[in-house]
Design a protein around this motif. Structure first.
Motif, short mmCIF file in Angstrom:
data_model
loop_
_atom_site.label_atom_id
_atom_site.label_comp_id
_atom_site.label_asym_id
_atom_site.label_seq_id
_atom_site.Cartn_x
_atom_site.Cartn_y
_atom_site.Cartn_z
N THR A 41 98.82 42.32 130.19
CA THR A 41 98.02 41.51 129.69
C THR A 41 97.41 39.79 129.01
OG1 THR A 41 97.50 42.02 127.65
CG2 THR A 41 96.94 43.94 129.10
N ILE A 63 90.96 41.83 133.38
CA ILE A 63 90.76 43.39 133.08
C ILE A 63 89.94 44.51 133.17
CG2 ILE A 63 91.29 44.04 130.69
CD1 ILE A 63 94.20 45.87 131.51
N ILE A 67 90.03 46.69 137.14
CA ILE A 67 91.03 48.19 136.54
C ILE A 67 90.02 49.41 137.64
CG2 ILE A 67 88.87 49.08 135.11
CD1 ILE A 67 92.94 48.84 135.40
N TYR A 71 92.94 50.97 140.08
CA TYR A 71 92.97 52.48 139.45
C TYR A 71 92.14 53.05 139.26
CZ TYR A 71 97.82 50.53 138.50
OH TYR A 71 99.54 49.80 139.30
N LEU A 78 97.62 54.84 131.38
CA LEU A 78 97.55 53.09 131.03
C LEU A 78 98.09 52.64 129.80
CD1 LEU A 78 94.27 52.13 132.84
CD2 LEU A 78 96.52 52.04 134.16
N LEU A 95 88.28 49.43 127.62
CA LEU A 95 89.37 50.25 128.99
C LEU A 95 88.61 51.82 128.90
CD1 LEU A 95 92.73 49.14 130.45
CD2 LEU A 95 90.29 48.73 131.27
N TYR A 100 88.59 55.49 130.78
CA TYR A 100 90.20 55.09 130.74
C TYR A 100 90.32 56.16 129.68
CZ TYR A 100 89.36 52.95 134.92
OH TYR A 100 89.18 52.26 136.16
#
Length: 120
Positions: A41, A63, A67, A71, A78, A95, A100
């Motif tokens: 990152t 990101i 993302i 994904y 991750l 995330l 996520y």
């Protein structure tokens, strides 16, 4: 009214909400986790100067935007790292907020990892 938060406060809050591992645990975790993705990152210039072999660059600044395209399956494991673990902790926290559920921050980041694992 509460005092404004400092960067260190934001990072501490994020770290309290995300799973973190030590740099020495990363290789075993990646090997034991089918489909795991390693994400750097840091800034593009930092990534270009050197990164972990097999890492994908998705900078902290983009990101959250990128993302879902890269994904879309929110159960993809991750593993995030940055220079020392702070920026990646903030990204991992966001995330998680996006759904996520298998996001891991590597505490210590590039500074520790570059001496432990193969780099490019």
């Amino acid at each position: 009214m509460s005092s404004p938060l400092k960067f260190s406060d934001l990072v501490a809050e994020a770290r309290s909400r995300v799973r973190e591992i030590r740099p020495t645990e990363l290789a075993a975790e990646l090997a034991a986790t089918p489909g795991a993705k390693l994400i750097d990152t840091r800034e593009e210039s930092e990534f270009a100067a050197g990164h972990l072999k097999g890492a994908e660059h998705i900078g902290k600044g983009v990101i959250e935007r990128d993302i879902e395209t890269k994904y879309p399956d929110r159960s993809t494991p991750l593993y995030l790292y940055c220079g020392g673990g702070s920026r990646s902790a903030l990204a991992a926290d966001n995330l998680k907020r996006m759904g996520y559920d298998k996001v891991v921050n590597v505490d210590g980041g590039w500074r520790a990892l570059k001496d432990l694992l193969p780099v490019e």
